[in-house]
Design a protein around this motif. Sequence first.
Motif, PDB file in Angstrom:
ATOM      1  N   HIS A 116      -0.955 -19.071  58.889  1.00 45.62           N
ATOM      2  CA  HIS A 116      -1.740 -20.337  59.086  1.00 45.62           C
ATOM      3  C   HIS A 116      -1.643 -20.790  60.559  1.00 45.62           C
ATOM      4  O   HIS A 116      -0.669 -21.499  60.879  1.00 45.62           O
ATOM      5  CB  HIS A 116      -1.201 -21.608  58.263  1.00 45.62           C
ATOM      6  CG  HIS A 116      -1.227 -21.467  56.833  1.00 45.62           C
ATOM      7  ND1 HIS A 116      -0.229 -21.058  56.060  1.00 45.62           N
ATOM      8  CD2 HIS A 116      -2.247 -21.583  55.857  1.00 45.62           C
ATOM      9  CE1 HIS A 116      -0.491 -21.183  54.668  1.00 45.62           C
ATOM     10  NE2 HIS A 116      -1.910 -21.135  54.732  1.00 45.62           N
ATOM     11  N   CYS A 121       6.574 -23.995  56.910  1.00 41.93           N
ATOM     12  CA  CYS A 121       5.236 -24.036  57.176  1.00 41.93           C
ATOM     13  C   CYS A 121       4.615 -25.069  56.280  1.00 41.93           C
ATOM     14  O   CYS A 121       4.941 -25.224  55.132  1.00 41.93           O
ATOM     15  CB  CYS A 121       4.398 -22.717  56.715  1.00 41.93           C
ATOM     16  SG  CYS A 121       2.571 -23.019  56.851  1.00 41.93           S
ATOM     17  N   ASP A 178       1.688 -26.137  55.688  1.00 43.43           N
ATOM     18  CA  ASP A 178       0.698 -25.655  54.521  1.00 43.43           C
ATOM     19  C   ASP A 178       1.183 -24.902  53.487  1.00 43.43           C
ATOM     20  O   ASP A 178       0.558 -25.114  52.303  1.00 43.43           O
ATOM     21  CB  ASP A 178      -0.430 -24.784  55.636  1.00 43.43           C
ATOM     22  CG  ASP A 178      -1.235 -25.386  56.156  1.00 43.43           C
ATOM     23  OD1 ASP A 178      -1.242 -26.669  56.482  1.00 43.43           O
ATOM     24  OD2 ASP A 178      -2.309 -24.750  56.662  1.00 43.43           O
ATOM     25  N   CYS A 179       2.296 -24.024  53.665  1.00 45.28           N
ATOM     26  CA  CYS A 179       2.634 -23.348  52.732  1.00 45.28           C
ATOM     27  C   CYS A 179       3.667 -24.086  52.071  1.00 45.28           C
ATOM     28  O   CYS A 179       4.075 -23.979  50.608  1.00 45.28           O
ATOM     29  CB  CYS A 179       3.521 -22.039  53.164  1.00 45.28           C
ATOM     30  SG  CYS A 179       2.423 -20.826  53.919  1.00 45.28           S
TER      31      CYS A 179
HETATM   32 ZN   LIG Z   1       1.781 -21.351  56.122  1.00 48.94          ZN
END
Ligand SMILES: [Zn+2]
Length: 123
Positions: A2, A57, A59-60
Amino acid sequence: MHPETRLLSVSAKLSLFTTELGDLIVRGHGRATAANLMLAYRQVVPLHNEWLEGFWCDDCQQTRWWHVQRHDRVRHTLRPVAPGLWQQAAGVIHPRGNPTVSDFSRRAARANGIHGLKQFGTI
Ligand SMILES: [Zn+2]
């Protein structure tokens, strides 16, 4: 994975060492220099500008460990941590035969330190 997401460091930088001549040679040392380094450092040579570091992260929604190589003040390469590399990191208790510690919560990382090692220190 990302690139638009800023990664947040949640661990100390774990220094890497090697006991293998080949590790020095693939990093650009000549064979004679590599042999001298092994001798000078008594067979345990620090790998400069390389370390293992855990990053969160958003996003993760998870933390992953990366093998970081610093090229200059700005440029770094992050690669997945090769299993054998954990044994080359300073002060690491190998996490129960599972070298790919990828899924633990940010909260757990902050509360307990990664792998439960308090000295890892979190932000
Ligand atoms: Zn990520």
